[in-house]
Design a protein around this motif. Structure first.
Motif, PDB file in Angstrom:
ATOM      1  N   ILE A  73       0.845  -1.196   0.000  1.00 51.96           N
ATOM      2  CA  ILE A  73       0.000   0.000   0.000  1.00 51.96           C
ATOM      3  C   ILE A  73       0.884   1.251   0.000  1.00 51.96           C
ATOM      4  N   GLY A  74       2.010   1.175   0.687  1.00 50.00           N
ATOM      5  CA  GLY A  74       2.935   2.302   0.767  1.00 50.00           C
ATOM      6  C   GLY A  74       3.760   2.525  -0.488  1.00 50.00           C
ATOM      7  N   GLY A  75       3.558   1.701  -1.517  1.00 49.16           N
ATOM      8  CA  GLY A  75       4.234   1.919  -2.783  1.00 49.16           C
ATOM      9  C   GLY A  75       5.478   1.082  -3.012  1.00 49.16           C
ATOM     10  N   ILE A  76       5.751   0.130  -2.118  1.00 49.47           N
ATOM     11  CA  ILE A  76       6.885  -0.768  -2.338  1.00 49.47           C
ATOM     12  C   ILE A  76       6.486  -1.779  -3.413  1.00 49.47           C
ATOM     13  N   SER A  77       7.221  -1.793  -4.510  1.00 50.67           N
ATOM     14  CA  SER A  77       6.873  -2.673  -5.627  1.00 50.67           C
ATOM     15  C   SER A  77       7.275  -4.110  -5.329  1.00 50.67           C
ATOM     16  N   ILE A  78       6.339  -5.028  -5.522  1.00 55.72           N
ATOM     17  CA  ILE A  78       6.634  -6.456  -5.340  1.00 55.72           C
ATOM     18  C   ILE A  78       7.736  -6.899  -6.299  1.00 55.72           C
ATOM     19  N   ALA A  79       7.867  -6.211  -7.421  1.00 52.04           N
ATOM     20  CA  ALA A  79       8.918  -6.521  -8.399  1.00 52.04           C
ATOM     21  C   ALA A  79      10.281  -6.024  -7.952  1.00 52.04           C
ATOM     22  N   GLY A  80      10.321  -5.258  -6.853  1.00 51.48           N
ATOM     23  CA  GLY A  80      11.591  -4.793  -6.307  1.00 51.48           C
ATOM     24  C   GLY A  80      12.058  -3.462  -6.852  1.00 51.48           C
ATOM     25  N   GLY A  81      12.943  -2.822  -6.085  1.00 49.17           N
ATOM     26  CA  GLY A  81      13.630  -1.634  -6.571  1.00 49.17           C
ATOM     27  C   GLY A  81      12.882  -0.331  -6.492  1.00 49.17           C
ATOM     28  N   VAL A  82      11.635  -0.322  -6.024  1.00 44.99           N
ATOM     29  CA  VAL A  82      10.834   0.903  -5.970  1.00 44.99           C
ATOM     30  C   VAL A  82      10.161   1.009  -4.609  1.00 44.99           C
ATOM     31  N   GLY A  83      10.251   2.197  -3.991  1.00 45.31           N
ATOM     32  CA  GLY A  83       9.581   2.408  -2.712  1.00 45.31           C
ATOM     33  C   GLY A  83      10.297   3.427  -1.865  1.00 45.31           C
ATOM     34  N   ALA A 117      -3.359  -2.425  -4.564  1.00 46.77           N
ATOM     35  CA  ALA A 117      -2.088  -1.698  -4.614  1.00 46.77           C
ATOM     36  C   ALA A 117      -1.156  -2.268  -5.675  1.00 46.77           C
ATOM     37  N   VAL A 118      -1.097  -3.596  -5.788  1.00 42.88           N
ATOM     38  CA  VAL A 118      -0.244  -4.219  -6.812  1.00 42.88           C
ATOM     39  C   VAL A 118      -0.743  -3.852  -8.204  1.00 42.88           C
ATOM     40  N   ALA A 119      -2.063  -3.874  -8.387  1.00 40.67           N
ATOM     41  CA  ALA A 119      -2.646  -3.491  -9.680  1.00 40.67           C
ATOM     42  C   ALA A 119      -2.326  -2.025  -9.990  1.00 40.67           C
ATOM     43  N   PHE A 120      -2.401  -1.167  -8.966  1.00 35.38           N
ATOM     44  CA  PHE A 120      -2.094   0.248  -9.150  1.00 35.38           C
ATOM     45  C   PHE A 120      -0.630   0.435  -9.521  1.00 35.38           C
ATOM     46  N   ASN A 121       0.259  -0.290  -8.824  1.00 34.45           N
ATOM     47  CA  ASN A 121       1.693  -0.207  -9.137  1.00 34.45           C
ATOM     48  C   ASN A 121       1.971  -0.671 -10.566  1.00 34.45           C
ATOM     49  N   ALA A 122       1.317  -1.760 -10.961  1.00 36.52           N
ATOM     50  CA  ALA A 122       1.523  -2.290 -12.314  1.00 36.52           C
ATOM     51  C   ALA A 122       1.031  -1.300 -13.365  1.00 36.52           C
ATOM     52  N   GLN A 123      -0.117  -0.669 -13.096  1.00 31.37           N
ATOM     53  CA  GLN A 123      -0.670   0.316 -14.030  1.00 31.37           C
ATOM     54  C   GLN A 123       0.263   1.512 -14.174  1.00 31.37           C
ATOM     55  N   GLN A 124       0.836   1.953 -13.038  1.00 32.93           N
ATOM     56  CA  GLN A 124       1.785   3.061 -13.081  1.00 32.93           C
ATOM     57  C   GLN A 124       3.003   2.699 -13.910  1.00 32.93           C
ATOM     58  N   GLY A 125       3.472   1.434 -13.742  1.00 30.27           N
ATOM     59  CA  GLY A 125       4.634   0.970 -14.505  1.00 30.27           C
ATOM     60  C   GLY A 125       4.355   0.956 -15.993  1.00 30.27           C
ATOM     61  N   ARG A 126       3.142   0.510 -16.372  1.00 28.62           N
ATOM     62  CA  ARG A 126       2.784   0.475 -17.792  1.00 28.62           C
ATOM     63  C   ARG A 126       2.669   1.883 -18.362  1.00 28.62           C
ATOM     64  N   THR A 127       2.138   2.813 -17.546  1.00 30.10           N
ATOM     65  CA  THR A 127       2.007   4.201 -18.000  1.00 30.10           C
ATOM     66  C   THR A 127       3.369   4.818 -18.262  1.00 30.10           C
ATOM     67  N   LYS A 128       4.321   4.582 -17.343  1.00 28.79           N
ATOM     68  CA  LYS A 128       5.678   5.098 -17.525  1.00 28.79           C
ATOM     69  C   LYS A 128       6.325   4.494 -18.762  1.00 28.79           C
ATOM     70  N   GLY A 129       6.054   3.191 -18.979  1.00 28.56           N
ATOM     71  CA  GLY A 129       6.617   2.521 -20.143  1.00 28.56           C
ATOM     72  C   GLY A 129       6.114   3.141 -21.437  1.00 28.56           C
ATOM     73  N   ARG A 130       4.808   3.474 -21.473  1.00 32.96           N
ATOM     74  CA  ARG A 130       4.250   4.096 -22.668  1.00 32.96           C
ATOM     75  C   ARG A 130       4.851   5.485 -22.907  1.00 32.96           C
ATOM     76  N   VAL A 131       5.081   6.228 -21.801  1.00 27.47           N
ATOM     77  CA  VAL A 131       5.680   7.557 -21.923  1.00 27.47           C
ATOM     78  C   VAL A 131       7.082   7.462 -22.503  1.00 27.47           C
ATOM     79  N   ILE A 132       7.860   6.488 -22.035  1.00 28.96           N
ATOM     80  CA  ILE A 132       9.228   6.284 -22.533  1.00 28.96           C
ATOM     81  C   ILE A 132       9.203   5.923 -24.003  1.00 28.96           C
ATOM     82  N   LEU A 133       8.276   5.039 -24.404  1.00 31.80           N
ATOM     83  CA  LEU A 133       8.185   4.636 -25.799  1.00 31.80           C
ATOM     84  C   LEU A 133       7.814   5.816 -26.710  1.00 31.80           C
ATOM     85  N   LYS A 134       6.870   6.643 -26.235  1.00 25.39           N
ATOM     86  CA  LYS A 134       6.481   7.819 -27.023  1.00 25.39           C
ATOM     87  C   LYS A 134       7.642   8.788 -27.188  1.00 25.39           C
ATOM     88  N   SER A 135       8.437   8.957 -26.097  1.00 26.33           N
ATOM     89  CA  SER A 135       9.586   9.849 -26.159  1.00 26.33           C
ATOM     90  C   SER A 135      10.603   9.329 -27.164  1.00 26.33           C
TER      91      SER A 135
END
Length: 327
Positions: free
Chosen positions: A254-264, A304-322
């Motif tokens: 819930i606090g934003g620590i990613s289950i995938a690691g490296g973020v929080g 929270a995991v779904a929210f974290n995953a959605q945020q990750g996908r959004t960032k990925g799309r931004v990087i691809l567009k850039s």
């Protein structure tokens, strides 16, 4: 900078906690009185301490499901020692709890590091083993308040500047983790290992050793909580903190620590624990069974995991567009 904060997980959690308190206050104004909020924080202190240790583990792409069993085992050991040696100073008991908890955490870390066994498998196994050892030590019996010394029971309740010692332990632990995570090579290595283990190796970081240290720190926090738990409630038994590992993981996620690691962040973990603490204390007030807390914690993890995953996908799309615009 302000706009970035307003979009952050920390800002969302602050808003959620304030909104929740405001909603409860409309029906039960006494809940938001300073004295009761101090009690809520004190009641959440054990969750905060455990969540800080769990945060380190999850940052390295692992998970520790044995923390509650570690709490039970360490708590039973120090309670038994207290019955055998009532004159043992609290400082010595705290040291024993910290060392024992760290050793139990180190067992998890060694199995993950040296045998390359997935952390979830290791900690599920040790969770059961630790509970079994508690039963062997206690023979299934409880250690009750009348068997514990006054000093052993009273220490977490002692007040300093209006706050119980239990709350001060949580505050000191949070400060220590802020320094460790943000100001030390070990803290940076947690993020590096969780973010990209292969790249971390090329920078000279030993991935296995870093995960071992994360488990050891998590175990140490569980050991500390073991003493604080049994002394605060003045009872030790096999099923202490049963299922509490779910709340610990929920606080981190819930606090934003990613289950995938490296973020929080430490702030996010603290706010995640406080969010659950407010819910836990509010449920009886609004006549909802506290047993619903487990369902709420489980639901919160999924959301929270779904929210974290959605945020990750959004960032990925931004990087691809850039990248497309650059090309």
């Amino acid at each position: 900078m302000i706009s970035q904060f307003l979009k952050s997980r920390e800002a969302i959690l602050v808003a959620a906690i304030v909104s929740l308190l405001a909603l409860i206050a409309t029906r039960f104004p006494a809940f938001v009185e300073p004295g009761n909020l101090v009690n809520v924080f004190n009641d959440t202190s054990t969750l905060i301490i455990l969540a800080m240790g769990q945060m380190c583990v999850i940052l390295t792409r692992c998970i520790d499901l044995s923390v509650a069993a570690n709490v039970a085992l360490t708590g039973m050991v120090v309670a038994t020692l207290n019955t055998l040696m009532p004159g043992l100073p609290v400082a010595a008991i705290l040291l024993i709890a910290l060392v024992l908890g760290a050793c139990l955490g180190a067992i998890n870390g060694l199995l993950v590091w040296k045998l390359q066994i997935p952390a979830i498998v290791v900690t599920l196994g040790t969770m059961t083993i630790f509970r079994g050892i508690v039963f062997l030590i206690s023979d299934g019996k409880w250690i009750n308040a009348h068997e514990m010394s006054a000093g052993f029971k009273d220490f977490p309740r002692m007040e300093l500047a209006g706050l119980p010692m239990l709350s001060w332990f949580a505050i000191v632990v949070v400060i220590c983790f802020v320094v460790m995570i943000n100001r030390t090579p070990l803290g940076r290595s947690f993020f590096a290992v969780g973010g990209n283990p292969n790249a971390a190796v090329y920078t000279g970081i030993d991935v296995g050793r870093t995960q071992f240290l994360a488990f050891t720190i998590s175990g140490m926090m569980a050991g500390l909580t073991g003493y604080l738990w049994v002394s605060r409630f003045a009872v030790a038994y096999v099923d202490i903190a049963g299922g509490f590992e779910l709340e610990v993981v929920a606080a981190c996620v819930i606090g934003g620590i990613s289950i995938a690691g490296g973020v929080g962040s430490v702030a996010g973990t603290l706010l995640g624990a406080l969010f659950l603490g407010v819910i836990k204390n509010a449920l009886p007030v609004i006549n909802i069974s506290p047993f619903w807390q487990l369902a709420i914690s489980g639901s919160a993890i999924i959301i929270a995991v779904a929210f974290n995953a959605q945020q990750g996908r959004t960032k990925g799309r931004v990087i691809l567009k850039s990248a497309e615009h650059t090309a």
